[in-house]
Scaffold this active site. Structure first.
Site, PDB file in Angstrom:
ATOM      1  N   HIS A 268       0.877  -1.186   0.000  1.00 54.98           N
ATOM      2  CA  HIS A 268       0.000   0.000   0.000  1.00 54.98           C
ATOM      3  C   HIS A 268       0.910   1.232   0.000  1.00 54.98           C
ATOM      4  O   HIS A 268       1.587   1.495  -0.976  1.00 54.98           O
ATOM      5  CB  HIS A 268      -0.922  -0.107   1.224  1.00 54.98           C
ATOM      6  CG  HIS A 268      -2.075   0.847   1.261  1.00 54.98           C
ATOM      7  ND1 HIS A 268      -2.447   1.611   0.197  1.00 54.98           N
ATOM      8  CD2 HIS A 268      -2.955   1.155   2.257  1.00 54.98           C
ATOM      9  CE1 HIS A 268      -3.497   2.350   0.524  1.00 54.98           C
ATOM     10  NE2 HIS A 268      -3.821   2.095   1.772  1.00 54.98           N
ATOM     11  N   HIS A 308      -2.592  -2.085  -9.965  1.00 55.74           N
ATOM     12  CA  HIS A 308      -3.514  -1.479  -9.005  1.00 55.74           C
ATOM     13  C   HIS A 308      -4.781  -2.296  -8.989  1.00 55.74           C
ATOM     14  O   HIS A 308      -5.201  -2.817 -10.024  1.00 55.74           O
ATOM     15  CB  HIS A 308      -3.831  -0.033  -9.421  1.00 55.74           C
ATOM     16  CG  HIS A 308      -4.378   0.785  -8.304  1.00 55.74           C
ATOM     17  ND1 HIS A 308      -5.716   0.784  -7.996  1.00 55.74           N
ATOM     18  CD2 HIS A 308      -3.773   1.592  -7.408  1.00 55.74           C
ATOM     19  CE1 HIS A 308      -5.903   1.580  -6.964  1.00 55.74           C
ATOM     20  NE2 HIS A 308      -4.743   2.069  -6.573  1.00 55.74           N
ATOM     21  N   ASP A 364       2.754   5.457  -7.007  1.00 53.14           N
ATOM     22  CA  ASP A 364       4.027   5.320  -6.298  1.00 53.14           C
ATOM     23  C   ASP A 364       5.241   5.219  -7.205  1.00 53.14           C
ATOM     24  O   ASP A 364       6.367   5.277  -6.732  1.00 53.14           O
ATOM     25  CB  ASP A 364       3.989   4.075  -5.402  1.00 53.14           C
ATOM     26  CG  ASP A 364       3.072   4.286  -4.220  1.00 53.14           C
ATOM     27  OD1 ASP A 364       3.131   5.381  -3.648  1.00 53.14           O
ATOM     28  OD2 ASP A 364       2.294   3.378  -3.891  1.00 53.14           O
TER      29      ASP A 364
HETATM   30  N1  ACO Z   1       4.412  -6.888 -10.940  1.00 54.66           N
HETATM   31  C1  ACO Z   1       4.266  -8.074 -11.581  1.00 54.66           C
HETATM   32  N2  ACO Z   1       3.100  -8.757 -11.655  1.00 54.66           N
HETATM   33  C2  ACO Z   1       2.040  -8.181 -11.050  1.00 54.66           C
HETATM   34  C3  ACO Z   1       2.116  -6.948 -10.370  1.00 54.66           C
HETATM   35  C4  ACO Z   1       3.364  -6.294 -10.342  1.00 54.66           C
HETATM   36  N3  ACO Z   1       3.512  -5.121  -9.733  1.00 54.66           N
HETATM   37  N4  ACO Z   1       0.907  -6.628  -9.868  1.00 54.66           N
HETATM   38  C5  ACO Z   1       0.093  -7.643 -10.205  1.00 54.66           C
HETATM   39  N5  ACO Z   1       0.773  -8.565 -10.925  1.00 54.66           N
HETATM   40  C6  ACO Z   1       0.219  -9.792 -11.552  1.00 54.66           C
HETATM   41  C7  ACO Z   1      -0.035 -10.866 -10.516  1.00 54.66           C
HETATM   42  O1  ACO Z   1       1.073 -11.731 -10.357  1.00 54.66           O
HETATM   43  C8  ACO Z   1      -1.244 -11.562 -11.100  1.00 54.66           C
HETATM   44  O2  ACO Z   1      -0.775 -12.376 -12.160  1.00 54.66           O
HETATM   45  P1  ACO Z   1      -1.467 -13.827 -12.420  1.00 54.66           P
HETATM   46  O3  ACO Z   1      -2.860 -13.486 -12.845  1.00 54.66           O
HETATM   47  O4  ACO Z   1      -0.629 -14.457 -13.454  1.00 54.66           O
HETATM   48  O5  ACO Z   1      -1.440 -14.525 -11.095  1.00 54.66           O
HETATM   49  C9  ACO Z   1      -2.034 -10.438 -11.772  1.00 54.66           C
HETATM   50  O6  ACO Z   1      -1.047  -9.440 -12.098  1.00 54.66           O
HETATM   51  C10 ACO Z   1      -3.101  -9.839 -10.873  1.00 54.66           C
HETATM   52  O7  ACO Z   1      -2.479  -9.433  -9.643  1.00 54.66           O
HETATM   53  P2  ACO Z   1      -3.167  -9.411  -8.235  1.00 54.66           P
HETATM   54  O8  ACO Z   1      -2.118  -9.546  -7.197  1.00 54.66           O
HETATM   55  O9  ACO Z   1      -4.293 -10.409  -8.231  1.00 54.66           O
HETATM   56  O10 ACO Z   1      -3.790  -7.970  -8.230  1.00 54.66           O
HETATM   57  P3  ACO Z   1      -4.310  -7.199  -6.956  1.00 54.66           P
HETATM   58  O11 ACO Z   1      -5.397  -6.325  -7.441  1.00 54.66           O
HETATM   59  O12 ACO Z   1      -4.622  -8.146  -5.848  1.00 54.66           O
HETATM   60  O13 ACO Z   1      -3.038  -6.373  -6.501  1.00 54.66           O
HETATM   61  C11 ACO Z   1      -1.503  -4.639  -6.096  1.00 54.66           C
HETATM   62  C12 ACO Z   1      -2.904  -5.011  -6.623  1.00 54.66           C
HETATM   63  C13 ACO Z   1      -1.332  -5.125  -4.661  1.00 54.66           C
HETATM   64  C14 ACO Z   1      -1.346  -3.127  -6.127  1.00 54.66           C
HETATM   65  C15 ACO Z   1      -0.449  -5.305  -7.019  1.00 54.66           C
HETATM   66  O14 ACO Z   1      -0.591  -4.858  -8.338  1.00 54.66           O
HETATM   67  C16 ACO Z   1       0.971  -5.089  -6.516  1.00 54.66           C
HETATM   68  O15 ACO Z   1       1.448  -5.847  -5.667  1.00 54.66           O
HETATM   69  N6  ACO Z   1       1.690  -4.042  -7.046  1.00 54.66           N
HETATM   70  C17 ACO Z   1       3.002  -3.721  -6.563  1.00 54.66           C
HETATM   71  C18 ACO Z   1       2.909  -2.952  -5.274  1.00 54.66           C
HETATM   72  C19 ACO Z   1       2.438  -1.522  -5.475  1.00 54.66           C
HETATM   73  O16 ACO Z   1       2.917  -0.826  -6.353  1.00 54.66           O
HETATM   74  N7  ACO Z   1       1.504  -1.095  -4.615  1.00 54.66           N
HETATM   75  C20 ACO Z   1       0.978   0.251  -4.625  1.00 54.66           C
HETATM   76  C21 ACO Z   1      -0.435   0.250  -5.043  1.00 54.66           C
HETATM   77  S1  ACO Z   1      -1.040   1.912  -5.140  1.00 54.66           S
HETATM   78  C22 ACO Z   1      -1.329   2.311  -3.530  1.00 54.66           C
HETATM   79  O17 ACO Z   1      -1.630   1.494  -2.664  1.00 54.66           O
HETATM   80  C23 ACO Z   1      -1.199   3.665  -3.189  1.00 54.66           C
END
Ligand code: ACO
Length: 429
Positions: A268, A308, A364
């Protein structure tokens, strides 16, 4: 004529049910009537991580994740970032309308004159180790601050709530800056009421021996824009914490501390810190393809600052922040990690893995580069997120308290553990 209802056939019993659809939503409690027999608890929905559950009705922030739209009280984030100030935006979030001249002057005055914190809080900060993470200090200090205002417990007093909201918004910059000064072992710099909210924060962070700190106007404005962009984002993890904890009718300081704790996590508000760590670890532009390969291989490495839960398009805040980054670098000189970030973005945006999953830069991805160029240490990044987000949390808290639909938050569970069994004496286990 089409009817705004959903007809459900329970194939276990053959019975049919009709439940109303309002705002494209059915009430989960309407499913409770669907039972196999009189002893059945009734149908529930299973939705870990709230993937498809609206927990409230809200008039504060609108997001269309597919189109990349973000609006506070109907005003597009791009217009607010260009024309508003953080304090004016906070007023808008908290009150629903932009202030007129008198209202804005009063609000700015009130916030400015509440920036001092009780001196005893310095004793609390002294109890932390020199290397304590500033976000841990912020969470503890906000919770402790509540103990100085016993009346904050009376959350049914509308005027009292307003007072606490003003105090929290005002004191966040002081608490955040004091936490930093404690970390670097410098004497605390007190608020200067001549300065703007952002300017005052820079003063308390960076003032040294000068009798009057004069913030650089470009950096002061850039910080203010970043505060606007981070002020609210509807029902995310920390806002949900604010609402859930606040629903127990605890004082707002304790609820803000809980929300800040949620924000601390690397998925987050901790993500901008992780972006810088990731970029530093990658090291050079030529190493970007190898890093992308590792991310795609699913070896537990994520491209931080990408993806996201809601935005399945370019995060509109990321677009504005990228622009602000260039304006800041004109003053500070370019952050050497910028080229790496641009290359990472360029490759990711045309790579099938990221395109298919609709992974775009989020808020971010570039904010850390700006903060670093402005000389904020990485540990301070989530604190910089928390400062403006309190106006969003408190707006959501106010809205929740006035919502007759809301009660103490209390999810259901599907019990999957063992059912009744007799206690076994330790000698027989
Ligand atoms: N890098 C690589 N792969 C990713 C990323 C990433 N940053 N984010 C999601 N994916 C992939 C997952 O592995 C998944 O792949 P799959 O379908 O083959 O299993 C798919 O994309 C969907 O991902 P989820 O984790 O199910 O998506 P969710 O909506 O739960 O997660 C989150 C959202 C937590 C923001 C995620 O994208 C992430 O971890 N990003 C990196 C951390 C980040 O930048 N957080 C800041 C968010 S903005 C904020 O809070 C202010």
């Amino acid at each position: 004529m089409a009817s705004n209802t959903l007809t459900i056939t329970d194939n276990r019993t053959g019975k049919k049910y009709e439940v109303p659809i309002t705002d494209g939503t059915i009430r989960a409690t309407d499913l409770r009537q669907i039972k196999t027999d009189a002893d059945d608890f009734g149908l529930m929905t299973y939705d870990p991580a709230f993937m498809n559950t609206a927990a409230c009705r809200s008039a504060i922030t609108f997001i269309d994740g597919d189109k990349g739209i973000l609006e506070y009280r109907g005003y597009p984030i791009e217009q607010l970032a260009e024309k508003s100030t953080y304090l004016e935006t906070a007023y808008l979030l908290l009150n629903g309308e932009l202030p007129n001249n008198t209202q804005l002057a009063q609000w700015m005055h009130d916030v400015t004159y509440h920036t001092f914190i009780n001196e005893n809080l310095k004793g609390l900060l002294d109890a932390f180790r020199y290397n304590a993470h500033p976000m841990g200090k912020l969470i503890a200090t906000v919770a402790a601050l509540g103990t100085f205002y016993a009346e904050a417990k009376n959350i049914s007093d509308v005027e009292g709530r307003r007072r606490q909201i003003t105090r929290i918004v005002a004191k966040m910059i002081t608490i955040a800056a004091f936490g930093y000064r404690h970390m670097v072992g410098q004497p605390y710099a007190y608020p200067d009421n001549d300065l703007s909210y952002s300017g005052n924060f820079l003063n308390m962070m960076f003032k040294t021996t000068e009798t009057k700190y004069v913030p650089n106007p470009a950096l002061e404005r850039a910080l203010d824009v970043l505060f606007i962009l981070h002020a609210d984002h509807e029902q995310n993890c920390s806002t949900n914490a604010m609402r859930a904890v606040g629903s127990s009718h605890v004082d707002p300081y304790s609820a803000v501390a809980a929300a800040a704790a949620a924000l601390y996590g690397p998925l987050h508000g901790g993500a901008n810190e992780e972006v810088i760590r990731m970029l530093t670890q990658i090291g050079s532009v030529s190493d970007v393809p190898a890093f992308i390969k590792k991310v795609k291989a699913g070896e537990g490495v994520r491209l931080m600052g990408f993806g996201h839960r809601v935005y399945k398009n370019y995060d509109p805040r990321a677009r504005i922040i990228k622009q602000v980054a260039y304006e800041v670098f004109e003053v500070t000189g370019e952050n050497p990690l910028l080229d790496l970030a641009l290359e990472l973005e360029r490759i990711a945006l045309q790579d099938d893995y990221f395109v298919k999953r609709k992974l775009y830069p989020n808020v971010d991805f570039y904010s850390g580069l700006i903060y670093q160029a402005m000389k904020f240490p990485m540990d301070m990044f989530p604190v910089l997120f928390a400062i403006p987000r309190v106006s969003g949390w408190l707006s959501q808290w106010e809205e929740m308290l006035q919502d007759p639909d809301q009660k103490i938050a209390r999810p259901r569970q599907i019990f999957v553990g063992p059912h009744r069994r007799d206690y076994v004496p330790i000698a027989k286990r």
